[in-house]
Design a protein around this motif. Structure first.
Motif, PDB file in Angstrom:
ATOM      1  N   MET A 113       0.808  -1.248   0.041  1.00  0.00           N
ATOM      2  CA  MET A 113       0.142  -0.031   0.156  1.00  0.00           C
ATOM      3  C   MET A 113       0.933   1.270  -0.013  1.00  0.00           C
ATOM      4  N   LYS A 114       0.501   2.201  -0.635  1.00  0.00           N
ATOM      5  CA  LYS A 114       1.364   3.441  -0.855  1.00  0.00           C
ATOM      6  C   LYS A 114       0.739   4.534   0.067  1.00  0.00           C
ATOM      7  N   TYR A 115       1.418   5.473   0.482  1.00  0.00           N
ATOM      8  CA  TYR A 115       1.195   6.624   1.515  1.00  0.00           C
ATOM      9  C   TYR A 115       1.617   7.864   1.187  1.00  0.00           C
ATOM     10  N   ALA A 116       0.910   8.841   1.350  1.00  0.00           N
ATOM     11  CA  ALA A 116       1.366  10.331   0.988  1.00  0.00           C
ATOM     12  C   ALA A 116       1.208  10.983   2.527  1.00  0.00           C
ATOM     13  N   TYR A 117       1.848  11.832   2.971  1.00  0.00           N
ATOM     14  CA  TYR A 117       2.021  12.647   4.230  1.00  0.00           C
ATOM     15  C   TYR A 117       1.235  13.838   4.012  1.00  0.00           C
ATOM     16  N   LYS A 118       0.236  14.404   4.975  1.00  0.00           N
ATOM     17  CA  LYS A 118      -0.474  15.560   4.910  1.00  0.00           C
ATOM     18  C   LYS A 118      -0.118  16.334   6.168  1.00  0.00           C
ATOM     19  N   ASN A 119       0.168  17.661   6.069  1.00  0.00           N
ATOM     20  CA  ASN A 119       0.446  18.348   7.537  1.00  0.00           C
ATOM     21  C   ASN A 119      -1.132  18.870   8.150  1.00  0.00           C
ATOM     22  N   LYS A 120      -0.909  19.549   9.186  1.00  0.00           N
ATOM     23  CA  LYS A 120      -2.336  20.037   9.791  1.00  0.00           C
ATOM     24  C   LYS A 120      -2.925  20.868   8.925  1.00  0.00           C
ATOM     25  N   ASP A 121      -2.595  21.588   8.167  1.00  0.00           N
ATOM     26  CA  ASP A 121      -3.186  22.544   7.176  1.00  0.00           C
ATOM     27  C   ASP A 121      -3.434  21.909   5.681  1.00  0.00           C
ATOM     28  N   GLY A 122      -3.348  20.631   5.962  1.00  0.00           N
ATOM     29  CA  GLY A 122      -4.065  20.052   4.622  1.00  0.00           C
ATOM     30  C   GLY A 122      -3.275  19.798   3.311  1.00  0.00           C
ATOM     31  N   LEU A 123      -1.963  20.319   3.494  1.00  0.00           N
ATOM     32  CA  LEU A 123      -0.916  20.293   2.288  1.00  0.00           C
ATOM     33  C   LEU A 123      -0.209  19.192   2.528  1.00  0.00           C
ATOM     34  N   TYR A 124       0.201  18.342   1.425  1.00  0.00           N
ATOM     35  CA  TYR A 124       1.026  17.403   1.096  1.00  0.00           C
ATOM     36  C   TYR A 124       2.552  17.762   1.328  1.00  0.00           C
ATOM     37  N   PHE A 125       3.334  17.005   2.004  1.00  0.00           N
ATOM     38  CA  PHE A 125       4.828  16.904   1.844  1.00  0.00           C
ATOM     39  C   PHE A 125       5.134  16.776   0.257  1.00  0.00           C
ATOM     40  N   GLN A 126       6.123  17.698  -0.141  1.00  0.00           N
ATOM     41  CA  GLN A 126       6.735  17.407  -1.444  1.00  0.00           C
ATOM     42  C   GLN A 126       8.339  17.236  -1.307  1.00  0.00           C
ATOM     43  N   GLU A 127       8.846  16.496  -1.939  1.00  0.00           N
ATOM     44  CA  GLU A 127      10.414  16.309  -1.855  1.00  0.00           C
ATOM     45  C   GLU A 127      11.202  16.945  -3.057  1.00  0.00           C
ATOM     46  N   HIS A 128      12.072  17.718  -2.618  1.00  0.00           N
ATOM     47  CA  HIS A 128      12.962  18.355  -3.702  1.00  0.00           C
ATOM     48  C   HIS A 128      14.521  17.906  -3.456  1.00  0.00           C
ATOM     49  N   TYR A 129      15.121  18.110  -4.562  1.00  0.00           N
ATOM     50  CA  TYR A 129      16.741  17.742  -4.480  1.00  0.00           C
ATOM     51  C   TYR A 129      17.381  19.001  -5.040  1.00  0.00           C
ATOM     52  N   LEU A 130      18.326  19.718  -4.323  1.00  0.00           N
ATOM     53  CA  LEU A 130      19.008  20.796  -4.884  1.00  0.00           C
ATOM     54  C   LEU A 130      19.892  20.156  -5.739  1.00  0.00           C
ATOM     55  N   ILE A 131      20.577  21.443  -6.394  1.00  0.00           N
ATOM     56  CA  ILE A 131      21.839  20.928  -7.101  1.00  0.00           C
ATOM     57  C   ILE A 131      22.928  20.463  -6.401  1.00  0.00           C
ATOM     58  N   SER A 132      23.067  20.789  -5.102  1.00  0.00           N
ATOM     59  CA  SER A 132      24.148  20.120  -4.407  1.00  0.00           C
ATOM     60  C   SER A 132      23.945  18.950  -3.907  1.00  0.00           C
ATOM     61  N   GLY A 133      22.761  18.272  -4.109  1.00  0.00           N
ATOM     62  CA  GLY A 133      22.093  17.073  -3.909  1.00  0.00           C
ATOM     63  C   GLY A 133      21.417  16.993  -2.369  1.00  0.00           C
ATOM     64  N   GLU A 134      21.381  18.431  -1.820  1.00  0.00           N
ATOM     65  CA  GLU A 134      20.634  18.313  -0.637  1.00  0.00           C
ATOM     66  C   GLU A 134      19.192  18.227  -0.812  1.00  0.00           C
ATOM     67  N   ARG A 135      18.541  17.316   0.047  1.00  0.00           N
ATOM     68  CA  ARG A 135      17.066  17.056  -0.022  1.00  0.00           C
ATOM     69  C   ARG A 135      16.122  18.107   0.956  1.00  0.00           C
ATOM     70  N   VAL A 136      15.435  18.769   0.332  1.00  0.00           N
ATOM     71  CA  VAL A 136      14.566  19.678   0.956  1.00  0.00           C
ATOM     72  C   VAL A 136      13.214  19.155   0.914  1.00  0.00           C
ATOM     73  N   TRP A 137      12.311  19.844   1.834  1.00  0.00           N
ATOM     74  CA  TRP A 137      10.926  19.725   1.822  1.00  0.00           C
ATOM     75  C   TRP A 137      10.132  21.011   1.687  1.00  0.00           C
TER      76      TRP A 137
END
Length: 63
Positions: free
Chosen positions: A1-25
């Motif tokens: 089963m797949k899951y997404a993650y939602k914060n208390k404001d009803g928005l979903y977490f989205q993952e990004h990778y910067l050019i440096s390779g750092e992961r930000v949310w």
């Protein structure tokens, strides 16, 4: 089963990778862009949840 993650404001977490390779949310209201995980083991599930440590969220099942 797949899951997404939602914060208390009803928005979903989205993952990004910067050019440096750092992961930000960021947050999105678009479920298609949301970070999604499929838990294979309980240990992996705890690892994923630890990424959001200190942020109030709920795990949403996707079908």
């Amino acid at each position: 089963m797949k899951y997404a993650y939602k914060n208390k404001d009803g928005l979903y977490f989205q993952e990004h990778y910067l050019i440096s390779g750092e992961r930000v949310w960021t947050f999105t209201d678009d479920l298609r862009k949301a970070y999604k995980e499929e838990f294979n083991t309980p240990q992996y599930g705890r690892y994923v949840e630890s990424k959001f440590d200190g942020i109030e969220y709920e795990r949403v099942e996707l079908y």
